[in-house]
Design a protein around this motif. Structure first.
Motif, PDB file in Angstrom:
ATOM      1  N   ASN A  53       0.805  -1.225   0.000  1.00  0.00           N
ATOM      2  CA  ASN A  53       0.000   0.000   0.000  1.00  0.00           C
ATOM      3  C   ASN A  53       0.842   1.281   0.000  1.00  0.00           C
ATOM      4  O   ASN A  53       0.318   2.373  -0.192  1.00  0.00           O
ATOM      5  CB  ASN A  53      -0.962   0.001   1.193  1.00  0.00           C
ATOM      6  CG  ASN A  53      -1.944  -1.161   1.122  1.00  0.00           C
ATOM      7  OD1 ASN A  53      -2.044  -1.838   0.092  1.00  0.00           O
ATOM      8  ND2 ASN A  53      -2.663  -1.410   2.208  1.00  0.00           N
ATOM      9  N   ARG A  68       0.340   4.300  -6.436  1.00  0.00           N
ATOM     10  CA  ARG A  68      -0.822   4.022  -7.268  1.00  0.00           C
ATOM     11  C   ARG A  68      -1.701   2.910  -6.699  1.00  0.00           C
ATOM     12  O   ARG A  68      -2.679   2.516  -7.323  1.00  0.00           O
ATOM     13  CB  ARG A  68      -0.394   3.651  -8.696  1.00  0.00           C
ATOM     14  CG  ARG A  68       0.523   4.652  -9.381  1.00  0.00           C
ATOM     15  CD  ARG A  68      -0.058   6.063  -9.439  1.00  0.00           C
ATOM     16  NE  ARG A  68      -1.367   6.163 -10.054  1.00  0.00           N
ATOM     17  CZ  ARG A  68      -1.594   6.319 -11.353  1.00  0.00           C
ATOM     18  NH1 ARG A  68      -0.583   6.410 -12.184  1.00  0.00           N
ATOM     19  NH2 ARG A  68      -2.804   6.413 -11.827  1.00  0.00           N
ATOM     20  N   VAL A  69      -1.335   2.400  -5.535  1.00  0.00           N
ATOM     21  CA  VAL A  69      -2.126   1.312  -4.942  1.00  0.00           C
ATOM     22  C   VAL A  69      -3.149   1.880  -3.960  1.00  0.00           C
ATOM     23  O   VAL A  69      -2.821   2.734  -3.138  1.00  0.00           O
ATOM     24  CB  VAL A  69      -1.201   0.299  -4.211  1.00  0.00           C
ATOM     25  CG1 VAL A  69      -2.020  -0.672  -3.361  1.00  0.00           C
ATOM     26  CG2 VAL A  69      -0.348  -0.462  -5.212  1.00  0.00           C
ATOM     27  N   ASN A  70      -4.374   1.370  -4.060  1.00  0.00           N
ATOM     28  CA  ASN A  70      -5.411   1.793  -3.120  1.00  0.00           C
ATOM     29  C   ASN A  70      -5.569   0.826  -1.968  1.00  0.00           C
ATOM     30  O   ASN A  70      -5.734   1.216  -0.826  1.00  0.00           O
ATOM     31  CB  ASN A  70      -6.765   1.893  -3.819  1.00  0.00           C
ATOM     32  CG  ASN A  70      -6.827   3.123  -4.666  1.00  0.00           C
ATOM     33  OD1 ASN A  70      -6.266   4.149  -4.296  1.00  0.00           O
ATOM     34  ND2 ASN A  70      -7.471   3.023  -5.812  1.00  0.00           N
ATOM     35  N   GLU A  71      -5.566  -0.437  -2.303  1.00  0.00           N
ATOM     36  CA  GLU A  71      -5.811  -1.441  -1.277  1.00  0.00           C
ATOM     37  C   GLU A  71      -5.261  -2.772  -1.751  1.00  0.00           C
ATOM     38  O   GLU A  71      -5.139  -3.001  -2.956  1.00  0.00           O
ATOM     39  CB  GLU A  71      -7.324  -1.569  -1.046  1.00  0.00           C
ATOM     40  CG  GLU A  71      -7.645  -2.217   0.275  1.00  0.00           C
ATOM     41  CD  GLU A  71      -9.144  -2.369   0.524  1.00  0.00           C
ATOM     42  OE1 GLU A  71      -9.952  -1.929  -0.307  1.00  0.00           O
ATOM     43  OE2 GLU A  71      -9.462  -2.962   1.563  1.00  0.00           O
ATOM     44  N   CYS A  76      -5.640  -0.884  -7.781  1.00  0.00           N
ATOM     45  CA  CYS A  76      -4.842   0.299  -8.113  1.00  0.00           C
ATOM     46  C   CYS A  76      -5.745   1.434  -8.583  1.00  0.00           C
ATOM     47  O   CYS A  76      -6.910   1.217  -8.921  1.00  0.00           O
ATOM     48  CB  CYS A  76      -3.875  -0.018  -9.242  1.00  0.00           C
ATOM     49  SG  CYS A  76      -2.588  -1.142  -8.761  1.00  0.00           S
ATOM     50  N   ASP A  77      -5.154   2.631  -8.659  1.00  0.00           N
ATOM     51  CA  ASP A  77      -5.829   3.733  -9.350  1.00  0.00           C
ATOM     52  C   ASP A  77      -5.990   3.319 -10.813  1.00  0.00           C
ATOM     53  O   ASP A  77      -5.348   2.383 -11.262  1.00  0.00           O
ATOM     54  CB  ASP A  77      -4.936   4.979  -9.351  1.00  0.00           C
ATOM     55  CG  ASP A  77      -4.702   5.496  -7.951  1.00  0.00           C
ATOM     56  OD1 ASP A  77      -5.528   5.194  -7.077  1.00  0.00           O
ATOM     57  OD2 ASP A  77      -3.679   6.176  -7.755  1.00  0.00           O
ATOM     58  N   GLU A  78      -6.767   4.085 -11.523  1.00  0.00           N
ATOM     59  CA  GLU A  78      -6.884   3.836 -12.962  1.00  0.00           C
ATOM     60  C   GLU A  78      -5.489   3.920 -13.601  1.00  0.00           C
ATOM     61  O   GLU A  78      -4.772   4.893 -13.383  1.00  0.00           O
ATOM     62  CB  GLU A  78      -7.790   4.922 -13.560  1.00  0.00           C
ATOM     63  CG  GLU A  78      -8.186   4.638 -14.932  1.00  0.00           C
ATOM     64  CD  GLU A  78      -9.697   4.335 -15.031  1.00  0.00           C
ATOM     65  OE1 GLU A  78     -10.074   4.039 -16.140  1.00  0.00           O
ATOM     66  OE2 GLU A  78     -10.442   4.414 -14.032  1.00  0.00           O
ATOM     67  N   LEU A  79      -5.083   2.864 -14.341  1.00  0.00           N
ATOM     68  CA  LEU A  79      -3.722   2.859 -14.891  1.00  0.00           C
ATOM     69  C   LEU A  79      -3.760   2.915 -16.408  1.00  0.00           C
ATOM     70  O   LEU A  79      -4.639   2.314 -17.041  1.00  0.00           O
ATOM     71  CB  LEU A  79      -2.997   1.572 -14.487  1.00  0.00           C
ATOM     72  CG  LEU A  79      -2.815   1.283 -13.000  1.00  0.00           C
ATOM     73  CD1 LEU A  79      -2.228  -0.106 -12.800  1.00  0.00           C
ATOM     74  CD2 LEU A  79      -1.922   2.324 -12.342  1.00  0.00           C
ATOM     75  N   GLU A 138       1.521   2.056 -17.752  1.00  0.00           N
ATOM     76  CA  GLU A 138       1.673   1.917 -16.290  1.00  0.00           C
ATOM     77  C   GLU A 138       1.372   0.491 -15.853  1.00  0.00           C
ATOM     78  O   GLU A 138       2.030  -0.063 -14.992  1.00  0.00           O
ATOM     79  CB  GLU A 138       0.716   2.868 -15.572  1.00  0.00           C
ATOM     80  CG  GLU A 138       1.169   4.297 -15.560  1.00  0.00           C
ATOM     81  CD  GLU A 138       0.138   5.194 -14.901  1.00  0.00           C
ATOM     82  OE1 GLU A 138       0.555   6.077 -14.149  1.00  0.00           O
ATOM     83  OE2 GLU A 138      -1.086   5.008 -15.138  1.00  0.00           O
ATOM     84  N   ARG A 139       0.375  -0.071 -16.486  1.00  0.00           N
ATOM     85  CA  ARG A 139      -0.047  -1.427 -16.140  1.00  0.00           C
ATOM     86  C   ARG A 139       1.104  -2.424 -16.345  1.00  0.00           C
ATOM     87  O   ARG A 139       1.327  -3.314 -15.538  1.00  0.00           O
ATOM     88  CB  ARG A 139      -1.240  -1.813 -17.021  1.00  0.00           C
ATOM     89  CG  ARG A 139      -2.100  -2.896 -16.463  1.00  0.00           C
ATOM     90  CD  ARG A 139      -3.384  -2.975 -17.263  1.00  0.00           C
ATOM     91  NE  ARG A 139      -4.525  -2.565 -16.448  1.00  0.00           N
ATOM     92  CZ  ARG A 139      -5.185  -3.377 -15.641  1.00  0.00           C
ATOM     93  NH1 ARG A 139      -4.814  -4.630 -15.520  1.00  0.00           N
ATOM     94  NH2 ARG A 139      -6.191  -2.951 -14.927  1.00  0.00           N
ATOM     95  N   SER A 160     -10.377  -5.141  -9.544  1.00  0.00           N
ATOM     96  CA  SER A 160     -11.118  -3.881  -9.395  1.00  0.00           C
ATOM     97  C   SER A 160     -11.774  -3.790  -8.023  1.00  0.00           C
ATOM     98  O   SER A 160     -12.211  -2.730  -7.598  1.00  0.00           O
ATOM     99  CB  SER A 160     -12.166  -3.754 -10.498  1.00  0.00           C
ATOM    100  OG  SER A 160     -13.193  -4.687 -10.271  1.00  0.00           O
TER     101      SER A 160
END
Ligand code: PRX
Length: 640
Positions: free
Chosen positions: A525, A529-532, A553-556, A560-561, A589
């Motif tokens: 975390n 770019r990581v949310n959870e 992650c946030d929208e990548l 980025e992916r 997601s």
């Protein structure tokens, strides 16, 4: 040798006595040690109630553990080799230190520590690779009554800093660098990074090992060789109380940051020596080799304290089993004519894959006993170890224990208790295991499976978690009142043999190393770019368990992916160390959560195991659809 069990009948008799009169049993063993003043009372304990756990052994006994290693053994063993050091590079020369030589080094370094103001009770952080200076540093601390806190040299700067801060260590001992197979690791620069956040540290002692350039700040860095220059090898050991702290060793649990497991001098000493000589049936003249790193408890107890208290010859190895080739372990066994060889199932599984000829081309006839530790050993690996390494005749001691237990608890005694593949078999005398169900009811008799607890104290057990006694109670004693909770599941079969199935909590045993899922999640975390994230273990052919991370992650962007998985691994490596890097990362997601927001790890574990046939009730999930998404994107093949 005294206190040695000699036959199955003797074991059964001793076991019975130890349960009928544990205090008399352990007091009798402790009599063979050197006490400056004998104890007034053998044991005082409660696992429940005021200040629990309250466990005190050999109350008011006064001693120094190094007097039991050196002064006690000196008459017989001054010129006997205590330590053999095998370097990383087989072309380099080994080091052999006799008890006399090791003693001088310990006393001299102890005087060096005193010179810079280290006192009884101070916590000294040791961040060293597997070189002879590591046991020298440990024993020098013990000599002057300082508490050693060894941090495995594979941990990152941030993990090292956490441990230094938690123990408020004032001194760190390290090297310029470390070798690991073909690689070298700049240890001093890791320490420099860690110390940016550790105001309690006044001095760093640096042993010159690789000779690489380091950043040396003469205001607080001291070269090991300068510290001991001209320093006397005369030193009288500090008198310690049996219940003074010998060491702190950090270990991971289900929640929060690693805890500092505290071991005290008298009980740990008695337990380390007793378990060493009995489990491995060590005889005078044998050469004992434990392949663990001293940064873990196995190395503390079975490279350093157990063997040296017994007056044994102990081998320590700086390198790795597969460098320069997959025959390295067996080269070393042959070179030193090793009698007892003790390693982890993960190493055995890794070597199986390289083929038998690496083993069979060596003369391993010196081996009398084989041992394993750290994780369940699967039957296939057990058979290979037994048949190929042990030529079908050497007993395997599958030793179950933990950082918290200080020494081996459930195990065959070599050549005495008949073995059975993947069974740790029977408890040592003095150890009283019990299996309970989820509610804590005792499962009596044989052919039962449950949660492994211990119902009576033993001398080597954890006393507290450093700086947070309540956490010790909460972690080990609160779930089932009056019992020590191991965190492992186990079966007791029809003959009363124990088979340990593994952790029942959120701890993953990766290559025999305990990794807390919460710690790995916290590290993941940290990536911006990581949310959870949610981390679980999954079956891994070599490591036992691998780490499977489900990450939101946030929208990548596409670009980025592509890089995100590597970046996440690097983040974990930076915050914990390479050993905690996830093997599998799945970007998702969402996570399967209950309406109250709890992640249903059971579902994630099942998917990691590749089995979605029986996921149980998912109707209580906030978003049942997420399960389907996770299954279809899983990083393992999943049976539906
Ligand atoms: O799950 C058990 C496993 O290792 C855990 C203890 O890890 P640690 O404190 O790092 O100490 C490792 C070395 C003593 C236990 O809770 N474990 C250890 N030995 C065995 C084992 N699992 C099965 N069989 C063993 N022989």
């Amino acid at each position: 040798m005294t206190n040695k069990i000699t036959s199955l009948a003797d074991y059964l008799q001793k076991y019975k006595e130890s349960v009928a009169d544990p205090e008399g049993f352990w007091a009798n063993i402790a009599e063979s040690h050197y006490w400056r003043k004998k104890w007034d009372q053998v044991l005082d304990w409660r696992f429940e109630g005021k200040d629990a756990p309250h466990v005190k052994w050999f109350i008011n006994g006064k001693l120094n553990i190094t007097e039991n290693i050196f002064e006690r053994n000196m008459f017989m063993r001054k010129d006997q080799v205590a330590l053999i050091w095998e370097p990383n590079d087989p072309k380099e020369k080994e080091v052999r230190l006799t008890y006399g030589e090791l003693f001088d080094k310990v006393k001299q370094f102890a005087n060096g520590l005193l010179k810079i103001g280290v006192k009884k009770g101070d916590r000294v952080a040791i961040y060293l690779p597997m070189i002879p200076e590591l046991p020298v540093a440990m024993l020098a601390c013990a000599r002057i009554g300082a508490i050693h806190s060894i941090v495995f040299a594979g941990f990152s700067a941030s993990s090292l800093a956490d441990r230094i801060i938690d123990a408020s260590s004032n001194v760190v001992i390290t090297t310029d660098g470390a070798y690991r197979g073909a690689k070298s690791i700049p240890l001093k620069s890791v320490v420099d990074e860690a110390l940016k956040t550790c105001p309690t540290v006044k001095n760093t002692i640096v042993f010159k090992h690789t000779g690489e350039e380091i950043n040396f700040d003469a205001r607080h860095d001291i070269w090991w060789h300068d510290l001991i220059k001209g320093v006397s090898t005369e030193n009288t050991a500090e008198e310690m109380d049996a219940e003074d702290i010998l060491f702190i060793l950090y270990t991971s649990g289900s929640t929060g940051k690693p805890k500092g497991v505290v071991h005290t001098i008298g009980g740990y000493m008695v337990f380390a020596e007793y378990t060493f000589k009995n489990v491995f049936q060590y005889d005078d003249g044998d050469i004992f080799w434990c392949t663990a790193d001293i940064g873990w408890v196995t190395g503390h107890t079975y490279i350093v304290y157990g063997p040296l208290l017994t007056g044994a010859t102990s081998v320590m190895f700086e390198g790795v089993p597969t460098w320069p080739d997959a025959g390295r372990f067996w080269d070393v066994v042959d070179k030193y004519k090793v009698s007892q060889f003790y390693t982890a199932p993960t190493a055995i599984r890794a070597l199986v894959g390289h083929g038998d000829e690496w083993v069979t081309k060596h003369d391993l006839s010196s081996i009398k006993v084989l041992g394993t530790v750290g994780e369940p050993i699967n039957e296939e690996a057990w058979r290979w170890y037994h048949d190929i390494v042990g030529k079908g005749t050497r007993p395997i001691v599958d030793t179950w224990w933990q950082t918290e237990t200080g020494g081996i608890m459930i195990t065959p005694l070599a050549g005495i208790i008949p073995t059975k593949p993947s069974y740790a078999t029977l408890p040592l005398p003095g150890i009283q295991p019990i299996l309970v169900d989820q509610e804590g009811n005792e499962l009596k008799g044989n052919s039962v499976q449950g949660i492994l607890c211990i119902k009576f104290p033993w001398p080597g057990m954890i006393r507290t978690t450093y700086g947070d006694h309540k956490r010790c109670y909460e972690t080990y004693f609160s779930l089932y009142k009056g019992l020590y909770l191991t965190g492992d599941g186990a079966k007791r079969d029809e003959e009363g043999y124990y088979r340990i199935s593994g952790r029942i909590d959120d701890v993953i045993n990766v290559s025999g190393h305990r990794i807390g899922t919460a710690e790995v999640e916290d590290a993941i975390n940290q990536h911006p770019r990581v949310n959870e994230s949610a981390v679980v273990g999954y079956p891994h052919p070599i490591k036992g368990s691998g780490i499977y991370a489900y990450v939101i992650c946030d929208e990548l962007s596409d670009e980025e992916r592509d890089g995100i998985e590597d970046q996440i691994r690097e983040t974990v490596s930076k915050y914990i160390g390479p050993i905690a890097k996830p093997d599998l990362i799945q970007i998702v997601s969402g996570l399967p959560k209950t309406r109250s927001g709890k992640i249903m790890r059971r579902i994630l574990r099942k998917i990691g195991e590749g089995d979605a046939t029986n996921l149980g009730d998912t109707s209580t999930l906030l978003d049942p659809g997420i399960v389907e998404e996770i299954i279809s994107g899983a990083k393992v093949e999943v049976k539906r």
